[in-house]
Design a protein around this motif. Structure first.
Motif, PDB file in Angstrom:
ATOM      1  N   THR A 194       0.846  -1.192   0.000  1.00 34.32           N
ATOM      2  CA  THR A 194       0.000   0.000   0.000  1.00 34.32           C
ATOM      3  C   THR A 194       0.879   1.238   0.000  1.00 34.32           C
ATOM      4  O   THR A 194       2.083   1.161   0.271  1.00 34.32           O
ATOM      5  CB  THR A 194      -0.906   0.034   1.243  1.00 34.32           C
ATOM      6  N   LYS A 248      -4.707   1.322  -8.946  1.00 29.58           N
ATOM      7  CA  LYS A 248      -5.856   1.506  -8.074  1.00 29.58           C
ATOM      8  C   LYS A 248      -6.734   0.266  -8.171  1.00 29.58           C
ATOM      9  O   LYS A 248      -7.162  -0.128  -9.244  1.00 29.58           O
ATOM     10  CB  LYS A 248      -6.641   2.743  -8.480  1.00 29.58           C
ATOM     11  N   ILE A 249      -6.984  -0.343  -7.029  1.00 34.29           N
ATOM     12  CA  ILE A 249      -7.829  -1.533  -6.965  1.00 34.29           C
ATOM     13  C   ILE A 249      -9.038  -1.188  -6.107  1.00 34.29           C
ATOM     14  O   ILE A 249      -8.896  -0.799  -4.954  1.00 34.29           O
ATOM     15  CB  ILE A 249      -7.061  -2.735  -6.386  1.00 34.29           C
ATOM     16  N   GLY A 250     -10.214  -1.296  -6.680  1.00 38.59           N
ATOM     17  CA  GLY A 250     -11.415  -0.893  -5.971  1.00 38.59           C
ATOM     18  C   GLY A 250     -11.612   0.604  -6.086  1.00 38.59           C
ATOM     19  O   GLY A 250     -11.085   1.262  -6.974  1.00 38.59           O
ATOM     20  N   SER A 251     -12.363   1.158  -5.160  1.00 40.43           N
ATOM     21  CA  SER A 251     -12.700   2.579  -5.248  1.00 40.43           C
ATOM     22  C   SER A 251     -11.618   3.507  -4.715  1.00 40.43           C
ATOM     23  O   SER A 251     -11.531   4.652  -5.135  1.00 40.43           O
ATOM     24  CB  SER A 251     -14.007   2.852  -4.510  1.00 40.43           C
ATOM     25  N   LYS A 252     -10.777   3.031  -3.788  1.00 34.50           N
ATOM     26  CA  LYS A 252      -9.783   3.952  -3.233  1.00 34.50           C
ATOM     27  C   LYS A 252      -8.498   3.299  -2.742  1.00 34.50           C
ATOM     28  O   LYS A 252      -7.704   3.942  -2.067  1.00 34.50           O
ATOM     29  CB  LYS A 252     -10.393   4.760  -2.094  1.00 34.50           C
ATOM     30  N   ASN A 253      -8.252   2.060  -3.079  1.00 36.51           N
ATOM     31  CA  ASN A 253      -7.046   1.372  -2.620  1.00 36.51           C
ATOM     32  C   ASN A 253      -5.980   1.358  -3.709  1.00 36.51           C
ATOM     33  O   ASN A 253      -6.188   0.813  -4.779  1.00 36.51           O
ATOM     34  CB  ASN A 253      -7.378  -0.071  -2.207  1.00 36.51           C
ATOM     35  N   TRP A 254      -4.830   1.959  -3.405  1.00 31.62           N
ATOM     36  CA  TRP A 254      -3.714   2.012  -4.331  1.00 31.62           C
ATOM     37  C   TRP A 254      -2.649   1.027  -3.892  1.00 31.62           C
ATOM     38  O   TRP A 254      -2.337   0.928  -2.704  1.00 31.62           O
ATOM     39  CB  TRP A 254      -3.112   3.413  -4.358  1.00 31.62           C
TER      40      TRP A 254
END
Length: 70
Positions: free
Chosen positions: A18, A46-52
């Motif tokens: 992360t 970016k995976i999902g709406s806000k996870n980098w």
């Protein structure tokens, strides 16, 4: 900054990290690490709406570029 487990070498790190983990490893503020992602200096996905997430390979390359300039 959040606490990240201590890694003795690159082989112990997970393949994906992360931005929080990258900031702790590089000993910079989260905002600095996120700025590097935003301007392309540190590639991230970016995976999902806000996870980098950053790959260990890309983090190591940035680390080596930063230490070469010191």
């Amino acid at each position: 900054m959040k606490k990240t487990p201590y890694y003795r070498d690159w082989d112990e790190m997970p393949v994906l990290l992360t931005i929080d983990q990258c900031a702790v490893i590089l000993q910079v503020a989260y905002q600095t690490a996120f700025r590097w992602v935003a301007n392309g200096a540190l590639p991230a996905t970016k995976i999902g709406s806000k996870n980098w997430f950053v790959t260990k390979k890309d983090l190591k390359e940035l680390f080596e570029r930063r230490t070469d300039n010191v």
